[in-house]
Design a protein around this motif. Structure first.
Motif, PDB file in Angstrom:
ATOM      1  N   LEU A 104       0.839  -1.200   0.000  1.00  0.00           N
ATOM      2  CA  LEU A 104       0.000   0.000   0.000  1.00  0.00           C
ATOM      3  C   LEU A 104       0.873   1.248   0.000  1.00  0.00           C
ATOM      4  O   LEU A 104       0.590   2.223  -0.716  1.00  0.00           O
ATOM      5  N   ASN A 105       1.918   1.208   0.762  1.00  0.00           N
ATOM      6  CA  ASN A 105       2.879   2.322   0.799  1.00  0.00           C
ATOM      7  C   ASN A 105       3.479   2.550  -0.583  1.00  0.00           C
ATOM      8  O   ASN A 105       3.517   3.684  -1.087  1.00  0.00           O
ATOM      9  N   VAL A 106       3.950   1.474  -1.217  1.00  0.00           N
ATOM     10  CA  VAL A 106       4.577   1.600  -2.541  1.00  0.00           C
ATOM     11  C   VAL A 106       3.578   2.147  -3.560  1.00  0.00           C
ATOM     12  O   VAL A 106       3.911   3.024  -4.373  1.00  0.00           O
ATOM     13  N   LEU A 107       2.351   1.670  -3.530  1.00  0.00           N
ATOM     14  CA  LEU A 107       1.328   2.180  -4.455  1.00  0.00           C
ATOM     15  C   LEU A 107       1.061   3.666  -4.203  1.00  0.00           C
ATOM     16  O   LEU A 107       0.838   4.439  -5.148  1.00  0.00           O
ATOM     17  N   VAL A 267      -1.438   0.612 -10.196  1.00  0.00           N
ATOM     18  CA  VAL A 267      -1.254  -0.806 -10.511  1.00  0.00           C
ATOM     19  C   VAL A 267      -0.847  -0.978 -11.975  1.00  0.00           C
ATOM     20  O   VAL A 267       0.049  -1.779 -12.301  1.00  0.00           O
ATOM     21  N   ASN A 268      -1.482  -0.221 -12.855  1.00  0.00           N
ATOM     22  CA  ASN A 268      -1.190  -0.351 -14.288  1.00  0.00           C
ATOM     23  C   ASN A 268       0.221   0.094 -14.636  1.00  0.00           C
ATOM     24  O   ASN A 268       0.820  -0.432 -15.577  1.00  0.00           O
ATOM     25  N   MET A 269       0.751   1.055 -13.895  1.00  0.00           N
ATOM     26  CA  MET A 269       2.128   1.455 -14.143  1.00  0.00           C
ATOM     27  C   MET A 269       3.076   0.277 -13.909  1.00  0.00           C
ATOM     28  O   MET A 269       4.029   0.068 -14.665  1.00  0.00           O
ATOM     29  N   PHE A 301      -7.305   2.492  -0.128  1.00  0.00           N
ATOM     30  CA  PHE A 301      -6.432   3.398  -0.861  1.00  0.00           C
ATOM     31  C   PHE A 301      -6.930   4.843  -0.863  1.00  0.00           C
ATOM     32  O   PHE A 301      -6.142   5.766  -0.600  1.00  0.00           O
ATOM     33  N   PRO A 302      -8.214   5.118  -1.136  1.00  0.00           N
ATOM     34  CA  PRO A 302      -8.664   6.522  -1.147  1.00  0.00           C
ATOM     35  C   PRO A 302      -8.468   7.219   0.200  1.00  0.00           C
ATOM     36  O   PRO A 302      -7.985   8.356   0.240  1.00  0.00           O
ATOM     37  N   SER A 303      -8.816   6.536   1.296  1.00  0.00           N
ATOM     38  CA  SER A 303      -8.656   7.187   2.600  1.00  0.00           C
ATOM     39  C   SER A 303      -7.185   7.306   2.985  1.00  0.00           C
ATOM     40  O   SER A 303      -6.792   8.227   3.710  1.00  0.00           O
ATOM     41  N   TYR A 304      -6.358   6.380   2.486  1.00  0.00           N
ATOM     42  CA  TYR A 304      -4.909   6.483   2.701  1.00  0.00           C
ATOM     43  C   TYR A 304      -4.367   7.745   2.038  1.00  0.00           C
ATOM     44  O   TYR A 304      -3.578   8.496   2.644  1.00  0.00           O
ATOM     45  N   LEU A 305      -4.796   8.012   0.812  1.00  0.00           N
ATOM     46  CA  LEU A 305      -4.343   9.218   0.123  1.00  0.00           C
ATOM     47  C   LEU A 305      -4.842  10.476   0.827  1.00  0.00           C
ATOM     48  O   LEU A 305      -4.118  11.481   0.913  1.00  0.00           O
TER      49      LEU A 305
END
Length: 360
Positions: A104-107, A267-269, A301-305
């Motif tokens: 999650l950190n890397v993403l 993810v696509n990257m 992911f959204p709340s992490y950002l």
């Protein structure tokens, strides 16, 4: 006595504050009038009265800046990457495991990288520079964890060499992470990530060590983050993500989740080879698809950002950030191993303190 009891862990303040952070030890001793706090960490509570004092904040900032410079120097020496001194030092160091969500950190770093690449020069001037450090070891047979380590280094290799990003973002992986290295890194860390899926962490202790040293925590309502929030105030942390009672239902609904496009883009990257090794990373990405996303990275992911945006906003306000840092240390007394052992002695073992004779 109850046969089975729960006692939150603790860490030794002598090693994880007094010994590993001598400048902070001196500031605390000078401020409190003695070094008695080393064996009675609850004495740090009185720091709350000074959290808004500009003069004390200036002293605190000086101590944290010196520790950060030491940490940055060690990290640069180990990784060969030159790190910008003005960047926020963001560290996630722990055993590499899917539930601890280094992925999650890397993403999140990939998303930040994409965002910076798309910015105008004026927008880049407003970015809070960030150095992201990941460290930890994978079990010998844990294939997925080893691929996550490789992913973090591959992403870092691309970002750290990209002139469009420059010193606005760096990602490094610490090799051979151990206690000795932790003693050098923890005192200077400004933000520490404890982002396991809610309900998966029993009671880690690294967040306690960071908290004692005035580091702010971004994390989920999991493990010792909960007790830390209760002690220092959740307003002094950056909390995000699903909570334990909701996790099972979210897992059941994960195949039908409308995934955030920012998650899909990151993810696509990886999938499209932006960081090389695309085939090698396929098993990692397979764990992010539908019901395979057992640890709910797409959900959180959204709340992490959002939490990371709050970090950047707060970091721009030096007084607010410093206040939160002081409050973190002030509320860390509960996390002394002395308290934990005292509870064991009184509530489980049924033993009393024994004073050591002076002539021994």
């Amino acid at each position: 006595r109850e046969k089975f009891q729960n006692k939150p862990n603790g860490v030794p303040p002598r090693r994880w504050l007094a010994m590993c952070n001598p400048p902070m030890q001196k500031l605390l001793t000078d401020t409190l009038g003695s070094n008695a706090w080393i064996n009675d960490l609850n004495m740090l509570e009185s720091l709350r009265e000074r959290a808004d004092d500009p003069a004390f904040q200036a002293q605190w900032q000086e101590v944290k800046a010196a520790a950060k410079q030491t940490a940055m120097s060690h990290i640069s020496a180990l990784t060969g990457v030159q790190l910008p001194a003005n960047a926020l030092l963001d560290v996630q160091v722990k055993r590499i495991h899917a539930y601890k969500r280094q992925l999650l950190n890397v993403l999140g770093v990939i998303h930040r990288y994409q965002a910076i690449k798309d910015m105008s020069a004026e927008e880049k001037a407003q970015v809070v520079p960030r150095v992201v450090v990941i460290g930890g070891k994978a079990a010998p047979g844990y294939d997925l964890a080893k691929r996550i380590i490789k992913l973090s280094t591959a992403v870092g290799d691309v970002i750290n060499r990209d002139p469009d990003v420059g010193d606005l973002l760096k990602l490094v992986f610490l090799p051979d992470y151990n206690v000795s290295l932790a003693e050098q890194i923890i005192p200077g860390t400004e933000l520490s990530q404890h982002i396991s899926t809610a309900g998966t962490e029993a009671s880690g202790t690294s967040n306690m060590k960071f908290c004692m040293n005035g580091c702010l925590i971004i994390g989920t309502m999991d493990g010792a983050n909960i007790e830390i929030g209760q002690e220092i105030g959740f307003d002094n942390m950056f909390i995000f993500g699903a909570e334990t009672p909701d996790v099972e239902q979210l897992r059941a609904e994960r195949p039908s989740l409308k995934v955030d496009p920012r998650f899909e883009s990151a993810v696509n990257m990886i999938r499209n080879g932006a960081f090389g090794w695309a085939d090698y990373f396929d098993p990692v990405l397979d764990n992010l698809s539908g019901s395979n996303d057992y640890y709910l990275l797409a959900n959180d992911f959204p709340s992490y950002l959002e939490a990371q945006e709050a970090v950047d906003k707060t970091y721009r306000d030096k007084a607010a950030w410093t206040r939160m840092s002081i409050m973190s240390t002030a509320g860390s007394g509960f996390f002394s191993s002395d308290r934990c052992i005292s509870q064991y002695a009184a509530e489980i073992w049924g033993v009393e303190k024994c004073t050591v004779p002076a002539n021994l």
